[in-house]
Design a protein around this motif. Structure first.
Motif, short mmCIF file in Angstrom:
data_model
loop_
_atom_site.label_atom_id
_atom_site.label_comp_id
_atom_site.label_asym_id
_atom_site.label_seq_id
_atom_site.Cartn_x
_atom_site.Cartn_y
_atom_site.Cartn_z
N MET A 43 108.04 55.29 27.10
CA MET A 43 106.96 54.60 27.80
C MET A 43 106.41 53.48 26.92
SD MET A 43 103.48 56.15 29.55
CE MET A 43 104.38 56.85 30.92
N GLU A 44 106.05 52.35 27.54
CA GLU A 44 105.46 51.24 26.81
C GLU A 44 104.13 51.68 26.19
OE1 GLU A 44 105.09 47.88 29.34
OE2 GLU A 44 107.10 48.11 30.18
N GLN A 45 103.64 50.87 25.24
CA GLN A 45 102.42 51.26 24.53
C GLN A 45 101.19 51.23 25.43
OE1 GLN A 45 102.12 49.03 20.82
NE2 GLN A 45 103.11 50.74 19.78
N VAL A 46 101.18 50.39 26.45
CA VAL A 46 100.08 50.37 27.40
C VAL A 46 100.66 50.23 28.81
CG1 VAL A 46 97.99 49.19 28.19
CG2 VAL A 46 98.51 49.28 25.73
N VAL A 47 100.36 51.20 29.66
CA VAL A 47 100.89 51.20 31.02
C VAL A 47 99.75 51.53 31.98
CG1 VAL A 47 102.50 52.28 32.65
CG2 VAL A 47 103.18 51.93 30.27
N VAL A 48 99.63 50.77 33.06
CA VAL A 48 98.60 51.02 34.06
C VAL A 48 99.25 51.69 35.27
CG1 VAL A 48 96.86 50.01 35.57
CG2 VAL A 48 97.22 49.06 33.28
N LEU A 49 98.72 52.83 35.66
CA LEU A 49 99.23 53.59 36.79
C LEU A 49 98.15 53.62 37.88
CD1 LEU A 49 100.69 56.61 34.80
CD2 LEU A 49 101.85 54.50 35.47
N ARG A 50 98.57 53.44 39.10
CA ARG A 50 97.60 53.39 40.20
C ARG A 50 97.65 54.68 41.01
NH1 ARG A 50 94.23 50.29 42.99
NH2 ARG A 50 94.23 50.35 45.28
N GLY A 51 96.55 55.39 41.00
CA GLY A 51 96.42 56.58 41.82
C GLY A 51 96.92 57.84 41.14
N GLU A 52 96.46 58.98 41.65
CA GLU A 52 96.79 60.27 41.06
C GLU A 52 98.27 60.61 41.22
OE1 GLU A 52 94.19 63.23 42.61
OE2 GLU A 52 92.43 62.45 41.56
N ARG A 53 98.88 60.19 42.32
CA ARG A 53 100.29 60.52 42.52
C ARG A 53 101.16 59.87 41.45
NH1 ARG A 53 102.76 59.59 48.40
NH2 ARG A 53 101.20 61.22 48.77
N GLU A 54 100.89 58.61 41.16
CA GLU A 54 101.67 57.92 40.13
C GLU A 54 101.37 58.50 38.75
OE1 GLU A 54 102.99 53.40 38.81
OE2 GLU A 54 101.28 53.68 40.16
N LEU A 55 100.11 58.89 38.52
CA LEU A 55 99.75 59.51 37.25
C LEU A 55 100.55 60.79 37.04
CD1 LEU A 55 97.84 59.65 34.73
CD2 LEU A 55 96.28 60.99 36.17
N ARG A 56 100.61 61.64 38.06
CA ARG A 56 101.37 62.88 37.93
C ARG A 56 102.86 62.62 37.73
NH1 ARG A 56 97.78 64.71 42.07
NH2 ARG A 56 99.30 64.07 43.64
N ARG A 85 104.46 59.99 36.51
CA ARG A 85 104.92 59.27 35.33
C ARG A 85 104.32 59.73 34.02
NH1 ARG A 85 104.89 52.96 36.03
NH2 ARG A 85 105.90 53.25 33.98
N ALA A 86 103.21 60.49 34.09
CA ALA A 86 102.53 60.81 32.83
C ALA A 86 102.16 62.27 32.67
CB ALA A 86 101.27 59.94 32.70
N LEU A 87 102.46 63.11 33.63
CA LEU A 87 102.04 64.50 33.54
C LEU A 87 102.61 65.19 32.30
CD1 LEU A 87 100.33 66.61 34.99
CD2 LEU A 87 102.39 67.33 36.22
N HIS A 88 103.81 64.81 31.91
CA HIS A 88 104.45 65.44 30.74
C HIS A 88 103.71 65.14 29.44
CE1 HIS A 88 105.98 61.32 30.69
NE2 HIS A 88 106.28 61.50 29.42
N LEU A 89 102.86 64.11 29.45
CA LEU A 89 102.12 63.76 28.24
C LEU A 89 100.93 64.68 27.99
CD1 LEU A 89 102.03 59.87 28.69
CD2 LEU A 89 103.54 61.19 27.17
N PHE A 90 100.51 65.41 29.03
CA PHE A 90 99.31 66.24 28.92
C PHE A 90 99.63 67.63 28.36
CE2 PHE A 90 98.21 63.00 31.94
CZ PHE A 90 96.85 62.77 31.75
N VAL A 91 100.48 67.66 27.35
CA VAL A 91 100.87 68.93 26.71
C VAL A 91 100.57 68.82 25.22
CG1 VAL A 91 102.71 70.59 26.33
CG2 VAL A 91 102.69 69.22 28.43
#
Length: 214
Positions: A1-14, A16-22
């Motif tokens: 993932m790039e150093q700064v990425v903007v995601l729109r909405g909870e669906r995109e957050l889950r 593309r980034a859910l794996h980071l919340f570990v």
């Protein structure tokens, strides 16, 4: 993932980034309410997840605006988490950002809703993450431990006055709207300021907002 990425909405957050919340070592969260991070911090099963993190040696800390306690169910849930050993504190002033930081390597900030949709910024730039971590520590140090918190309780009369303070109305207009004399309205403003230990009307408005007055 790039150093700064903007995601729109909870669906995109889950997606593309859910794996980071570990987290492996540390998990910190700052939020105005429990809705902000509902996409990744679902209430169902939260106690079990937090217990597992703590038992794995992860340091977990969360700081919220004090108004979160206006909802009794949320207050009970947070108290149960604090009793498990989770660090939970309450801010008397608005949080500078709503942010989750994982292991001081990744930060995810939540923007305000626009047309009902939030944007989330995922940051992995070390200097920026360090700066956000510093902001969290400032908020944490200024906050009160949930199990020691004894904030003022605002009755409906106090809440009415607090809403007027945030409306931008003159004292005369606010008094008319509440059906009070100007003298009575000003006396109630003074009572509210004393209750909230506020040195100005502006400060009283901020502290009332922290207690859930909108």
């Amino acid at each position: 993932m790039e150093q700064v990425v903007v995601l729109r909405g909870e669906r995109e957050l889950r997606a593309r980034a859910l794996h980071l919340f570990v987290p492996q070592r540390e998990f910190t969260c700052a939020a105005s309410d429990i809705v902000t991070w509902a996409a990744v911090e679902a209430a169902e099963g939260m106690a079990e997840r937090m217990r597992a993190r703590i038992e794995a040696g992860v340091r977990v800390r969360k700081v919220y605006n004090a108004g979160i306690l206006d909802d009794p169910a949320t207050a009970r849930r947070l108290t149960a988490l604090a009793e498990l050993g989770l660090g939970v504190r309450l801010c008397h002033t608005p949080l500078p950002t709503e942010t989750i930081i994982i292991d001081r390597k990744t930060a995810i900030t939540a923007g305000p809703p626009v047309d009902g949709v939030r944007s989330y910024t995922v940051v992995q730039a070390p200097d920026v993450v360090a700066g956000l971590a510093m902001l969290f520590e400032v908020s944490w140090d200024a906050a009160t431990d949930l199990l020691e918190f004894d904030g003022p309780s605002l009755d409906e009369r106090n809440r009415e006055v607090a809403r007027m303070l945030g409306s931008g109305l003159t004292d005369e207009a606010a008094a008319r709207k509440l059906g009070l004399s100007l003298r009575t309205y000003r006396r109630r403003v003074a009572e509210l300021m004393e209750l909230l230990a506020a040195e100005s009307r502006f400060q009283a408005g901020l502290r009332a907002r922290d207690l859930g007055v909108r």
